[in-house]
Scaffold this motif. Structure first.
Motif, PDB file in Angstrom:
ATOM      1  N   GLU A 170       0.849  -1.295   0.160  1.00 53.54           N
ATOM      2  CA  GLU A 170      -0.021   0.036   0.227  1.00 53.54           C
ATOM      3  C   GLU A 170       0.829   1.618   0.177  1.00 53.54           C
ATOM      4  O   GLU A 170       1.810   1.583   1.196  1.00 53.54           O
ATOM      5  CB  GLU A 170      -1.453  -0.158   1.494  1.00 53.54           C
ATOM      6  N   GLU A 217      -1.003  -0.600  -4.097  1.00 55.52           N
ATOM      7  CA  GLU A 217      -2.411   0.789  -4.642  1.00 55.52           C
ATOM      8  C   GLU A 217      -2.433   1.274  -3.934  1.00 55.52           C
ATOM      9  O   GLU A 217      -1.591   1.008  -3.102  1.00 55.52           O
ATOM     10  CB  GLU A 217      -3.622   0.030  -4.077  1.00 55.52           C
ATOM     11  N   VAL A 253      -3.599   4.395  -1.298  1.00 56.20           N
ATOM     12  CA  VAL A 253      -4.140   5.133  -0.500  1.00 56.20           C
ATOM     13  C   VAL A 253      -4.220   6.740   0.038  1.00 56.20           C
ATOM     14  O   VAL A 253      -3.199   6.651   0.690  1.00 56.20           O
ATOM     15  CB  VAL A 253      -3.847   4.294   1.655  1.00 56.20           C
ATOM     16  N   ARG A 257     -12.314   1.729   5.444  1.00 54.53           N
ATOM     17  CA  ARG A 257     -12.207   0.930   4.594  1.00 54.53           C
ATOM     18  C   ARG A 257     -11.000   1.340   4.553  1.00 54.53           C
ATOM     19  O   ARG A 257      -9.434   0.494   3.811  1.00 54.53           O
ATOM     20  CB  ARG A 257     -13.255   1.568   3.314  1.00 54.53           C
ATOM     21  N   LEU A 258     -10.416   2.349   4.900  1.00 55.57           N
ATOM     22  CA  LEU A 258      -8.708   2.994   3.947  1.00 55.57           C
ATOM     23  C   LEU A 258      -8.033   2.231   5.640  1.00 55.57           C
ATOM     24  O   LEU A 258      -7.260   1.723   5.370  1.00 55.57           O
ATOM     25  CB  LEU A 258      -8.686   4.673   4.446  1.00 55.57           C
ATOM     26  N   ASN A 278      -9.064  -0.262   7.509  1.00 58.09           N
ATOM     27  CA  ASN A 278      -8.196  -1.832   7.128  1.00 58.09           C
ATOM     28  C   ASN A 278      -7.287  -2.054   5.771  1.00 58.09           C
ATOM     29  O   ASN A 278      -6.629  -3.484   6.495  1.00 58.09           O
ATOM     30  CB  ASN A 278      -9.776  -2.550   6.398  1.00 58.09           C
ATOM     31  N   ARG A 279      -7.305  -1.335   4.678  1.00 61.86           N
ATOM     32  CA  ARG A 279      -6.181  -1.586   3.686  1.00 61.86           C
ATOM     33  C   ARG A 279      -4.753  -1.812   4.601  1.00 61.86           C
ATOM     34  O   ARG A 279      -3.813  -2.952   4.598  1.00 61.86           O
ATOM     35  CB  ARG A 279      -6.577  -0.791   3.364  1.00 61.86           C
ATOM     36  N   GLN A 329      -3.951  -4.985   6.562  1.00 57.59           N
ATOM     37  CA  GLN A 329      -4.153  -6.639   5.121  1.00 57.59           C
ATOM     38  C   GLN A 329      -2.402  -6.503   5.068  1.00 57.59           C
ATOM     39  O   GLN A 329      -2.412  -7.420   4.667  1.00 57.59           O
ATOM     40  CB  GLN A 329      -5.434  -6.481   4.597  1.00 57.59           C
ATOM     41  N   VAL A 330      -1.873  -5.321   5.121  1.00 64.48           N
ATOM     42  CA  VAL A 330      -0.556  -5.711   4.209  1.00 64.48           C
ATOM     43  C   VAL A 330       0.997  -5.449   5.657  1.00 64.48           C
ATOM     44  O   VAL A 330       0.393  -4.833   6.131  1.00 64.48           O
ATOM     45  CB  VAL A 330      -0.178  -4.690   3.565  1.00 64.48           C
TER      46      VAL A 330
END
Length: 174
Positions: A3, A34, A36, A62-63, A65-66, A69-70
């Motif tokens: 991210e 991706e 953010v 949502r932001l 959580n990204r 996850q990484v």
């Protein structure tokens, strides 16, 4: 997946352009990534998503959580008043505790209109990430006087391009 965090919420920012350039470098090496973009944060997130309202704002969640996850992240860090933007600090402060950054790895890229290239901004952010248990890559390109070294969506400074490419290579094996 990596991210890339555009560290400002300013619409149409130079930092967003640098984030896109960085993403292209990662994709050229077969790495998925991706961006953010903090401009996607709700305008009221410091009231609607933090403290007693933690977890209550879906757009913020949502932001956030990204990043949970990484294992690797890149922060494009613009210099605001000899540090980094408050919106980035508020975003970090809004994350869960204990920190979802703990044990993860990141790279920092400084961006400034001035001659320091965001050095102090990256130093401040490094201190925060070290406190949170994140591992920060030692290579920290400083893209000073960025407006003089950028044409549209392309870096015109060969050294800046080289520094970003070297950092990407280091991040991939980090």
């Amino acid at each position: 997946m990596i991210e890339i965090v555009c560290g400002t919420n300013r619409p149409g920012s130079v930092s967003a352009t640098i984030a896109e350039i960085y993403a292209d470098l990662l994709r050229q090496r077969g790495q998925s990534c991706e961006i953010v973009d903090l401009s996607a944060l709700p305008a009221d997130f410091t009231v609607s998503a933090l403290y007693d309202n933690a977890g209550a704002n879906e757009a913020f969640n949502r932001l956030a959580n990204r990043l949970r996850q990484v294992q690797k992240m890149v922060f494009i860090v613009p210099e605001y008043n000899n540090s980094f933007p408050g919106v980035l600090k508020a975003f970090i402060d809004g994350m869960d505790y204990p920190s979802p950054f703990k044990g993860k790895k990141c790279a920092l890229v400084g961006v400034s209109s001035g001659v320091q290239g965001g050095g102090m901004a990256m130093s401040h952010l490094t201190d925060i990430f070290n406190y949170l248990g994140m591992h920060v890559l030692a290579q920290k390109p400083r893209l000073a006087q960025i407006e003089k070294n950028l044409e549209g969506d392309r870096l015109t400074n060969a050294l800046y391009q080289q520094l970003l490419e070297e950092q990407v290579e280091s991040l991939l094996v980090y």
